[in-house]
Design an enzyme around this catalytic site. Structure first.
Site, PDB file in Angstrom:
ATOM      1  N   CYS A 233      -9.532  12.460  -6.441  1.00  0.00           N
ATOM      2  CA  CYS A 233      -9.675  13.087  -5.133  1.00  0.00           C
ATOM      3  C   CYS A 233     -10.668  14.236  -5.241  1.00  0.00           C
ATOM      4  CB  CYS A 233      -8.337  13.616  -4.630  1.00  0.00           C
ATOM      5  SG  CYS A 233      -7.208  12.335  -4.060  1.00  0.00           S
TER       6      CYS A 233
ATOM      7  N   HIS B 209      -6.915  13.480 -11.651  1.00  0.00           N
ATOM      8  CA  HIS B 209      -6.876  14.307 -10.453  1.00  0.00           C
ATOM      9  C   HIS B 209      -8.196  15.061 -10.359  1.00  0.00           C
ATOM     10  CE1 HIS B 209      -2.754  13.592  -9.313  1.00  0.00           C
ATOM     11  NE2 HIS B 209      -2.289  13.999 -10.475  1.00  0.00           N
TER      12      HIS B 209
END
Length: 503
Positions: free
Chosen positions: A376, A336
């Site tokens: 991301c 992430h």
């Protein structure tokens, strides 16, 4: 003879109180909501709520130490008062045990009145036997019958949309929302620093580190998705090399790739997080990267589920090795992330700057240090943009007037780095549970296709940009644009491997 402890006895008494507080219709709701958790035989034999709870306890889905499924069921059924009476209002419901599909069907059943139900039965007259459409049949029972006939399941709600959309058009939006979210379970875009709904912003024209060079390359290079056709990718770079290189020699030199070994490829694969969403599909990326970089001659090391401290320790250990006989070093981070870094499994952030600084060591002096980042960098989703007749005016950027003299054998701090990131700032990156991420899979595919043709790494990444930019979310509403940033001073061209690329 086994005896129940006090805690177990209290829990059984609590389940009995739940049964006494629910009616026959509530039992049917419970059975329907749990129909993905139990077998048809177990469901048919559960004549009371306690029968159902016993089955759930046998499957270890419900226990005194974990009553979250009970709280989730009662919350869905809007039994908030009962939750408070049982003293369970402080428990967090286990959001996700009941599938989104089952939840959708239950919500629809709660929104349909008797008149609408009668009309739905009429529209299903050609689909289900008349006996199944009797007056007493509830909407949940209709859903069950449609599932038995293989006309309805979590991947096929078309008949639901058609029938309910005609009878109650307002509910069609809820079904469409489910379809988009179901597609999103395969194409996951939550590799972000927070698990909240993602803001949607149109893709704006920004100044990216490789924009000008890539646009020039794309304008000059004929790129095709048909790998059987010739891919003349390097010609655009060599033709333009005169204005990319400051020296009088128009040739862009290559980093030497003649060492005793190619180098180390470190793969940090973060899948399971403390509170962030599990990154399903990331192991597919890890295995693809491992196979490709081994094929390219690298010594591959993998680290699984690293918190921030461990990530920095692993990078420090990598920098501490003797890279004298190596050509370069590669670090792949699958995690992430946010706009300026990636997260450890404890949600501690490691910035891109920290990643680069960790590999500033003497044995890697003047050698390429290559980072491939799958994460991301925000919560916005990129929308597609369509061709227009007008183009934005070219923008000129002024440079400071500086001396061109340099100290021999020195290089700028931060030179010889590449950060190939899966998406541009502020936007999400898509990952498929069964296929891996768009970016990593495109990277591995193009390395296998283009390294044997002698294509340099920046041109390969340009092709990766092209491939990923052509992909779309199944709804057609979202896109992704990778972004390489680099301070490389030469071209990175991997020697052609002697073996065939991995399949």
């Amino acid at each position: 003879m086994a005896f129940l402890c006090d805690e177990e006895m209290k829990f059984q008494q609590m389940l009995l109180r739940v049964q006494e507080s629910l009616g026959d219709d509530d039992l049917q709701d419970l059975l329907f909501l749990c129909s993905d958790l139990l077998s048809p035989r177990e469901l048919s034999e559960a004549s009371t709520a306690t029968d159902l709870f016993s089955c759930l306890q046998t499957k270890e889905l419900l226990s005194p130490n974990d009553p979250s499924l009970l709280v989730e069921l009662l919350t869905i059924m809007k039994q908030n008062n009962l939750i408070r009476k049982l003293g369970l209002d402080g428990c967090m419901e286990n959001n996700g045990t009941i599938s989104a599909y089952r939840l959708l069907l239950f919500e629809l059943s709660q929104s349909i009145c008797d008149k609408d139900l009668k009309n739905i039965k009429f529209m299903l007259g050609k689909t289900l036997p008349r006996k199944k459409l009797e007056r007493e049949t509830t909407l949940l029972q209709l859903f069950w019958e449609l599932e038995k006939e293989d006309r309805l399941d979590e991947n096929n709600v078309e008949i639901l949309q058609e029938v309910i959309g005609n009878v109650y058009p307002a509910l069609e939006k809820r079904i469409i929302q489910y379809k988009e979210e179901a597609a999103g379970e395969t194409f996951i875009a939550q590799e972000t620093e927070n698990n909240f709904s993602m803001s949607v912003q149109p893709l704006s024209v920004t100044s990216l580190p490789l924009d000008e060079m890539m646009e020039e390359q794309v304008d000059r290079v004929s790129v095709t998705e048909d790998q059987s056709q010739s891919l003349d990718i390097t010609s655009g770079i060599s033709n333009e090399s005169s204005h990319l290189c400051v020296s009088d020699d128009p040739e862009i030199h290559q980093y030497e790739m003649k060492g005793d070994k190619r180098g180390i490829c470190l793969i940090i694969n973060n899948c399971n997080f403390t509170s962030m969403q599990m990154r399903e599909g990331t192991d597919i990326d890890k295995e693809s990267l491992k196979a490709v970089f081994q094929w390219l001659g690298f010594e591959v090391c993998t680290e699984q589920d690293c918190d921030k401290k461990r990530m920095l320790e692993v990078l420090k250990d990598l920098a501490g090795r003797d890279h004298t006989g190596a050509d370069c070093v590669v670090c792949c981070v699958l995690s992430h992330g946010c706009v300026d870094g990636v997260f450890g499994t404890d949600e501690g952030k490691v910035t891109f700057r920290e990643l680069k600084e960790s590999l500033q060591c003497s044995s890697l002096f003047r050698k390429p240090k290559l980072f491939f980042i799958q994460a991301c960098r925000g919560t916005s989703k990129q929308r597609p943009m369509w061709p227009q007749n007008n183009r934005a005016d070219d923008v000129a950027f002024g440079d400071a007037d500086i001396s061109t003299d340099s100290i021999p054998d020195s290089i700028p701090e931060g030179a010889d780095f590449l950060l190939a990131m899966s998406t541009v700032p502020d936007n999400v990156s898509f990952r498929e549970k069964t296929k891996g991420t768009w970016f990593i899979q495109a990277l591995c595919h193009n390395l296998k296709q283009l390294v044997p043709r002698g294509v340099d790494l920046l041109s390969i990444l340009t092709q990766v940009n092209n491939d990923v930019s052509r992909k779309s979310h199944p709804t057609g509403r979202w896109k992704q644009m990778p972004q390489p940033e680099f301070t490389l001073t030469k071209r990175v061209v991997f020697p052609i491997p002697k073996t065939q690329p991995p399949q």
